[in-house]
Design a protein around this motif. Structure first.
Motif, PDB file in Angstrom:
ATOM      1  N   LEU A 120       0.835  -1.206   0.000  1.00  0.00           N
ATOM      2  CA  LEU A 120       0.000   0.000   0.000  1.00  0.00           C
ATOM      3  C   LEU A 120       0.866   1.252   0.000  1.00  0.00           C
ATOM      4  O   LEU A 120       0.625   2.198  -0.770  1.00  0.00           O
ATOM      5  N   ALA A 121       1.888   1.276   0.858  1.00  0.00           N
ATOM      6  CA  ALA A 121       2.760   2.449   0.956  1.00  0.00           C
ATOM      7  C   ALA A 121       3.506   2.690  -0.352  1.00  0.00           C
ATOM      8  O   ALA A 121       3.650   3.844  -0.793  1.00  0.00           O
ATOM      9  N   ARG A 122       3.976   1.639  -0.986  1.00  0.00           N
ATOM     10  CA  ARG A 122       4.672   1.787  -2.273  1.00  0.00           C
ATOM     11  C   ARG A 122       3.747   2.400  -3.321  1.00  0.00           C
ATOM     12  O   ARG A 122       4.127   3.336  -4.041  1.00  0.00           O
ATOM     13  N   ARG A 123       2.521   1.875  -3.424  1.00  0.00           N
ATOM     14  CA  ARG A 123       1.567   2.382  -4.422  1.00  0.00           C
ATOM     15  C   ARG A 123       1.246   3.851  -4.168  1.00  0.00           C
ATOM     16  O   ARG A 123       1.211   4.659  -5.102  1.00  0.00           O
ATOM     17  N   GLU A 124       1.015   4.194  -2.904  1.00  0.00           N
ATOM     18  CA  GLU A 124       0.617   5.570  -2.606  1.00  0.00           C
ATOM     19  C   GLU A 124       1.779   6.541  -2.776  1.00  0.00           C
ATOM     20  O   GLU A 124       1.574   7.687  -3.185  1.00  0.00           O
ATOM     21  N   LEU A 125       3.000   6.100  -2.471  1.00  0.00           N
ATOM     22  CA  LEU A 125       4.154   6.976  -2.667  1.00  0.00           C
ATOM     23  C   LEU A 125       4.338   7.290  -4.149  1.00  0.00           C
ATOM     24  O   LEU A 125       4.666   8.428  -4.518  1.00  0.00           O
ATOM     25  N   MET A 126       4.097   6.304  -5.009  1.00  0.00           N
ATOM     26  CA  MET A 126       4.172   6.554  -6.457  1.00  0.00           C
ATOM     27  C   MET A 126       3.014   7.428  -6.913  1.00  0.00           C
ATOM     28  O   MET A 126       3.185   8.314  -7.763  1.00  0.00           O
ATOM     29  N   GLN A 127       1.828   7.211  -6.359  1.00  0.00           N
ATOM     30  CA  GLN A 127       0.662   8.015  -6.738  1.00  0.00           C
ATOM     31  C   GLN A 127       0.874   9.487  -6.396  1.00  0.00           C
ATOM     32  O   GLN A 127       0.481  10.377  -7.161  1.00  0.00           O
ATOM     33  N   ILE A 128       1.532   9.747  -5.265  1.00  0.00           N
ATOM     34  CA  ILE A 128       1.821  11.123  -4.865  1.00  0.00           C
ATOM     35  C   ILE A 128       2.897  11.735  -5.755  1.00  0.00           C
ATOM     36  O   ILE A 128       2.967  12.956  -5.916  1.00  0.00           O
ATOM     37  N   GLY A 129       3.740  10.881  -6.336  1.00  0.00           N
ATOM     38  CA  GLY A 129       4.803  11.378  -7.206  1.00  0.00           C
ATOM     39  C   GLY A 129       6.150  11.476  -6.531  1.00  0.00           C
ATOM     40  O   GLY A 129       7.057  12.157  -7.030  1.00  0.00           O
ATOM     41  N   LEU A 130       6.327  10.770  -5.396  1.00  0.00           N
ATOM     42  CA  LEU A 130       7.587  10.838  -4.660  1.00  0.00           C
ATOM     43  C   LEU A 130       8.476   9.624  -4.901  1.00  0.00           C
ATOM     44  O   LEU A 130       9.526   9.483  -4.262  1.00  0.00           O
ATOM     45  N   ALA A 131       8.072   8.718  -5.788  1.00  0.00           N
ATOM     46  CA  ALA A 131       8.891   7.546  -6.107  1.00  0.00           C
ATOM     47  C   ALA A 131       8.438   6.960  -7.435  1.00  0.00           C
ATOM     48  O   ALA A 131       7.331   7.253  -7.919  1.00  0.00           O
ATOM     49  N   LYS A 132       9.319   6.121  -8.010  1.00  0.00           N
ATOM     50  CA  LYS A 132       8.996   5.398  -9.228  1.00  0.00           C
ATOM     51  C   LYS A 132       9.123   3.902  -8.966  1.00  0.00           C
ATOM     52  O   LYS A 132       9.739   3.479  -7.983  1.00  0.00           O
ATOM     53  N   GLU A 133       8.595   3.105  -9.857  1.00  0.00           N
ATOM     54  CA  GLU A 133       8.494   1.661  -9.648  1.00  0.00           C
ATOM     55  C   GLU A 133       9.827   1.019  -9.294  1.00  0.00           C
ATOM     56  O   GLU A 133       9.913   0.171  -8.418  1.00  0.00           O
ATOM     57  N   GLY A 134      10.906   1.397  -9.941  1.00  0.00           N
ATOM     58  CA  GLY A 134      12.186   0.733  -9.722  1.00  0.00           C
ATOM     59  C   GLY A 134      12.990   1.258  -8.550  1.00  0.00           C
ATOM     60  O   GLY A 134      14.137   0.829  -8.342  1.00  0.00           O
ATOM     61  N   ASP A 135      12.408   2.159  -7.759  1.00  0.00           N
ATOM     62  CA  ASP A 135      13.168   2.801  -6.682  1.00  0.00           C
ATOM     63  C   ASP A 135      13.233   1.976  -5.400  1.00  0.00           C
ATOM     64  O   ASP A 135      14.134   2.152  -4.585  1.00  0.00           O
ATOM     65  N   PHE A 136      12.275   1.074  -5.191  1.00  0.00           N
ATOM     66  CA  PHE A 136      12.109   0.442  -3.882  1.00  0.00           C
ATOM     67  C   PHE A 136      13.119  -0.675  -3.656  1.00  0.00           C
ATOM     68  O   PHE A 136      13.372  -1.505  -4.529  1.00  0.00           O
ATOM     69  N   ILE A 137      13.689  -0.687  -2.437  1.00  0.00           N
ATOM     70  CA  ILE A 137      14.699  -1.678  -2.073  1.00  0.00           C
ATOM     71  C   ILE A 137      14.225  -2.575  -0.940  1.00  0.00           C
ATOM     72  O   ILE A 137      14.349  -3.796  -1.005  1.00  0.00           O
ATOM     73  N   ASP A 138      13.649  -1.976   0.107  1.00  0.00           N
ATOM     74  CA  ASP A 138      13.272  -2.763   1.288  1.00  0.00           C
ATOM     75  C   ASP A 138      12.266  -1.960   2.104  1.00  0.00           C
ATOM     76  O   ASP A 138      11.994  -0.786   1.808  1.00  0.00           O
ATOM     77  N   GLY A 139      11.728  -2.586   3.140  1.00  0.00           N
ATOM     78  CA  GLY A 139      10.787  -1.886   4.009  1.00  0.00           C
ATOM     79  C   GLY A 139      10.427  -2.706   5.226  1.00  0.00           C
ATOM     80  O   GLY A 139      10.698  -3.907   5.300  1.00  0.00           O
ATOM     81  N   CYS A 140       9.833  -2.054   6.198  1.00  0.00           N
ATOM     82  CA  CYS A 140       9.326  -2.736   7.386  1.00  0.00           C
ATOM     83  C   CYS A 140       8.182  -1.912   7.963  1.00  0.00           C
ATOM     84  O   CYS A 140       7.920  -0.792   7.518  1.00  0.00           O
ATOM     85  N   VAL A 141       7.497  -2.469   8.955  1.00  0.00           N
ATOM     86  CA  VAL A 141       6.309  -1.838   9.530  1.00  0.00           C
ATOM     87  C   VAL A 141       6.457  -1.748  11.044  1.00  0.00           C
ATOM     88  O   VAL A 141       6.905  -2.702  11.691  1.00  0.00           O
TER      89      VAL A 141
END
Length: 506
Positions: free
Chosen positions: A374-395
């Motif tokens: 969800l966070a990845r999709r919304e960050l791209m929707q806002i325009g602060l990231a692109k599909e190939g930018d993501f490396i890792d994450g946690c909650v």
């Protein structure tokens, strides 16, 4: 085991009390439920060398005593950081605090003209005695700017319609700020001249911050306390506090990480545990009326999704408020902008996407994978990231982040306070959840500092409920009454109380 003072919780309030008491050679044991972190909601979480601030904590206080204590605890590791935050609305980014000329330019000539007319109308014909958040903010900024920059985010945070939120809360949380003051600040920026009492917190342009996040402050505080002889027990969850009326002492029951039950005797208890849980865990038991009041207290919970990305230099704000109702995220933090040392790799960035929810709702019960997606999709929707930018994450899930002030919260808190103060001597409530008051860490610290003074004097020199939202203490009098009945108890929105109807004329 015996001690002079048992402290429940190793957050800002609990550790402040523990450290100051240890400096005075008072035996102290701090019991913390978390097995790893101190600091409570002011902790710093670490994931693969990256450091995360849960909620974002600017170290600025109107209280010199609090500022001096921060310096004493962490004298060589406090950075002075520029304050930078923006609002995302309608696909554009607006500076916050609002810069009127920039905001009007980005809104366009036609919409800007409507906003100015709306503001002028509000100044000429304000809502008399505004009762709710919408009316109060509209009086200060006009209805159109309210709908643009206040409505969506506020409703995300609190899960309430702005027409249901009391005007009191707006008056306290946006204290001193209006379109007029924003324009004045744009033309003549506010300068800090050493007098903290004259500063509008919303308009500060710099703040102090520990090199590795707020948890660094409280880890240092814990170490200083232990060096002075204070004890800190991690992974110890308090289950019951029993008062012996004959001896005047307390027995605190707690479970360790393995679930084994232990006890400790103390003359005093300082509690920053949630008021609801503490009250229901007292022995002798509180009255049924007080128990019902405690069980009626509610909390707003909080999820932070941490994302590690390739550094595309998308933004350098401390955080961005998301005023877009099409996404669930409420705020996005950029941890490198808080401190470069939060992010160990120069070619990467670390963002924290914050979601406000209630424990047990659909968002809270989502899996870690679902939340990261969800966070990845919304960050791209806002325009602060692109599909190939993501490396890792946690909650990180934070229970009871904000005490909720519903219709009857003040009555419930008053009921609990009366019985606790009458029947349970030497039980001291401090901090945000301990007092069921949504205030910042400097307020939590000040309640602990004054609590320590009371214990050392063996007298109630200070009424901790008279510490206001700016961590200032008010003596008895009109100002104190205002704080006790106003901002000291109303820093989370409460629902509007319906105006009494007049009896029909005969």
């Amino acid at each position: 085991m015996k001690t002079k003072v048992a402290i429940i919780g190793a957050g800002p309030a609990g550790l402040t009390a523990g450290y100051l008491l240890s400096k005075e050679d008072v035996d102290v044991v701090v019991l913390e439920a978390d097995p790893v972190y101190v600091g409570g909601i002011s902790r710093t979480v670490t994931y693969k060398g990256f450091h995360f601030d849960i909620g974002g904590h600017r170290f600025f206080s109107k209280s010199k005593g609090v500022e001096d204590l921060w310096t004493e605890i962490l004298p060589n590791d406090m950075l002075v950081r520029p304050r930078s935050s923006r609002i995302f609305y309608d696909g554009k980014f607006f500076s916050y605090p609002l810069r009127p000329f920039e905001a009007l330019l980005k809104l366009g000539i036609f919409r800007s003209a409507l906003c100015i007319v709306s503001w002028l109308k509000a100044r000429l014909f304000p809502v008399r005695n505004p009762r709710n958040f919408e009316e109060w903010v509209s009086n200060q900024f006009g209805k159109r700017l309210f709908n643009t920059f206040f409505k969506s985010y506020t409703e995300k945070v609190w899960g309430m319609n702005c027409k249901e939120i009391s005007a009191d809360w707006a008056a306290q949380r946006i204290k001193g700020l209006s379109l007029g003051s924003a324009i004045k600040n744009a033309l003549i920026p506010q300068r800090y001249n050493g007098d903290r009492s004259k500063v509008i917190k919303t308009l500060i342009n710099s703040f102090r911050y520990p090199r590795r996040g707020p948890g660094m402050m409280w880890e240092a505080c814990a170490e200083k306390m232990k060096a002075l002889g204070g004890k800190l027990e991690m992974g110890y969850r308090v289950t019951r506090c029993s008062y012996d009326e004959v001896s005047g002492n307390w027995t605190v029951e707690y479970k360790n990480r393995q679930g084994d039950l232990h006890t400790i005797e103390a003359e005093h208890i300082i509690s920053s545990a949630p008021m609801r849980e503490l009250t229901c865990g007292l022995s002798p038991a509180v009255s049924e009326r007080t128990k019902r009041a405690a069980e009626s207290l509610k909390y707003r919970d909080f999820i932070t999704v941490m994302l590690i990305l390739k550094d595309r230099q998308m933004f350098d704000d401390n955080w961005i408020y998301i005023h877009d109702p099409s996404v669930k995220v409420g705020r996005v933090q950029n941890f490198r902008s808080w401190s470069p040392e939060m992010v160990p790799e120069p070619d990467k960035v670390c963002y924290g996407l914050e979601y406000f929810c209630f424990e047990g709702d659909g968002l809270w019960d989502s899996t870690e994978h679902e939340l990261i997606d969800l966070a990845r999709r919304e960050l791209m929707q806002i325009g602060l990231a692109k599909e190939g930018d993501f490396i890792d994450g946690c909650v990180v899930r934070q229970k009871k982040a904000y005490p909720v002030y519903d219709d009857d919260y003040a009555r419930h808190v008053a009921t609990i306070r009366l019985e606790l103060e009458t029947r349970y001597p030497n039980l001291h409530l401090v901090g945000r959840n301990g007092m069921h008051k949504y205030n910042n860490q400097d307020h939590a610290m000040m309640t602990a500092m004054l609590c320590v003074e009371n214990i050392l004097a063996d007298a109630k020199l200070y009424n901790l409920w008279q510490v206001n939202s700016d961590a200032e203490y008010h003596e008895q009098g009109p100002a104190a009454a205002e704080e006790t009945n106003g901002s000291a108890l109303r820093l989370v929105p409460n629902r509007v109380v319906a105006a009494p109807e007049l009896a029909p004329e005969a």
